[in-house]
Scaffold this active site. Structure first.
Site, PDB file in Angstrom:
ATOM      1  N   GLU A  18       0.808  -1.226   0.000  1.00 41.99           N
ATOM      2  CA  GLU A  18       0.000   0.000   0.000  1.00 41.99           C
ATOM      3  C   GLU A  18       0.841   1.275   0.000  1.00 41.99           C
ATOM      4  OE1 GLU A  18      -2.823  -0.302   3.186  1.00 41.99           O
ATOM      5  OE2 GLU A  18      -3.695  -2.160   2.428  1.00 41.99           O
ATOM      6  N   GLU A  70      -5.884 -10.689  -1.611  1.00 42.53           N
ATOM      7  CA  GLU A  70      -6.747 -10.496  -0.440  1.00 42.53           C
ATOM      8  C   GLU A  70      -8.216 -10.454  -0.859  1.00 42.53           C
ATOM      9  OE1 GLU A  70      -5.455  -7.209   2.019  1.00 42.53           O
ATOM     10  OE2 GLU A  70      -3.356  -7.511   1.469  1.00 42.53           O
TER      11      GLU A  70
END
Length: 411
Positions: free
Chosen positions: A207, A315
């Site tokens: 991220e 994910e």
């Protein structure tokens, strides 16, 4: 007196009759509850409709007579799920053994869990997950070496224990940058060195892109202190510690959004141009039954494949609510929403299969609806984002991706 004795029994009889009538009809609220319970029980019991959410009093169990996801997609890509140490025994473990062939630690391999204080490494929980994988012939994804969240503050303190981001002196800022990169290098080498023979796939950085921040880079402490040097340092340390046999990924969410995708693409291309050893891109793929489009998801992966990189969905889950929707379905998600979810999962998996080699793994962020981070994000409520329900039983979404003949009825 005689007449009174005659009347009293008659009056009593009338009262008894009235009581019986009232008990039979019931109060409105009681009737409604009874009907709801009956509907739930019928939905759970009906063998011709296994897709219905079971009643809460149905005991969890692992269905051993249904297809295995890992076997179903063995010629397409690996199938995985996130796991916590308390799921290494019992029914959740049995479900994973039946269904998947790759696992990832949901939390215990993040920086704050492994090295909460400088030089103090806690390996026990990570070791347990690696041992479980080895015992069950599963691969492991490491998540994650570097992140802006769940990282201890000591990384970002100077030699005097002060926050590095508060420093204004140019020379001290440069010294702090060097110190932080050295700490990161040591962190990565210690972890990769320990697990290089047991873990193949590594989320090195997680991220780092945020289009709303300056230059499209997330304005984390890592970035404020080192620029993008922390990314290059982490990848190079991982390669040197782990050798050529491990695969190194940059992982992010929202990669289906063209603006974020393109910024990530530019960063990765720049890093590759500098010789930074990036092997692939991890696409978190936290999506919903409403968006984004499957086309956007696939197009993003195709763009990174142009750079010669591997793609993994890392994910995956699918919320039953729209983005920014804070409502709650209550005890059970409506059947039409579950059918909509099934259709969306089918579209995604069909697209991945039809683009052979586009992804090497699809990893769900959990194995069943009894354990999902979405139950408390963005608010606490009923969620059902995975292929198995709270009783660990296959949902319509499961059947939609393993059985082409399964009829989905989205509204």
């Amino acid at each position: 007196m005689f007449r009174i004795r005659k009347i009293v029994p008659a009056a009593i009889l009338i009262v008894i009759v009235l009581i019986l009538v009232l008990n039979k009809s019931g109060e409105p609220g009681q009737t409604t509850v009874a009907n709801v319970q009956s509907t739930d029980q019928a939905a759970a019991a009906a063998p011709e409709e296994p897709s219905k959410q079971p009643a809460e009093d149905v005991a969890p169990s692992v269905q051993m007579d249904i297809p295995s996801l890992a076997d179903t997609f063995k010629n397409d890509f690996a199938i995985g799920a996130a796991i916590e140490p308390d799921q290494l025994n019992g029914l959740s473990a049995d479900l994973m053994k039946k269904q998947i062939n790759i696992i990832v630690a949901e939390n215990v391999m993040k920086p704050a869990s492994i090295q909460p204080a400088e030089g103090q490494f806690y390996w026990d929980q990570a070791d347990r997950i690696v041992a479980f994988a080895k015992a069950n012939n599963m691969a492991v994804r490491f998540h994650t070496l570097v992140w802006h969240s769940q990282v201890p503050d000591w990384f970002f303190k100077d030699v005097d224990g002060k926050p590095m981001t508060d420093e204004t002196d140019p020379k001290k800022r440069e010294a702090n940058k060097r110190l932080l990169l050295d700490r990161l290098d040591a962190h990565v080498r210690a972890i990769v060195g320990r697990y290089k023979d047991d873990i193949t796939y590594w989320d090195v950085v997680n991220e780092v892109i945020e289009p709303a921040d300056p230059d499209g880079m997330r304005s984390s402490n890592w970035y404020k202190i080192t620029g993008t040097d922390y990314i290059a340092t982490a990848f190079r340390a991982a390669r040197e510690a782990g050798g050529p046999g491990i695969k190194l990924y940059i992982n992010d969410y929202g990669t289906d959004d063209p603006k974020k995708r393109d910024r990530l693409y530019d960063l990765v291309k720049e890093m590759l141009g500098k010789g930074v050893p990036i092997d692939g891109v991890g696409h978190q793929t936290h999506i919903s039954v409403y968006n984004p489009s499957v086309t956007n998801i696939v197009d993003s992966m195709k763009k990174f494949r142009e750079l010669g990189l591997d793609n993994q969905i890392t994910e995956l889950d699918m919320s039953v609510y729209n983005w920014n929707d804070r409502t709650n379905y209550g005890a059970a998600v409506p059947e039409d929403i579950l059918q909509k979810q099934a259709q969306r999962y089918r579209e995604l998996f069909e697209a991945l299969k039809s683009n052979a080699g586009l992804v090497s793994a699809v990893v769900f962020w959990g194995i069943a609806d009894d354990h999902t981070w979405l139950s408390t994000f963005p608010v606490t409520r009923t969620e059902a984002p995975l292929l198995f329900d709270k009783q660990l039983h296959a949902k319509p979404a499961f059947w939609a991706i393993v059985d082409p003949s399964y009829k989905v009825n989205p509204s």
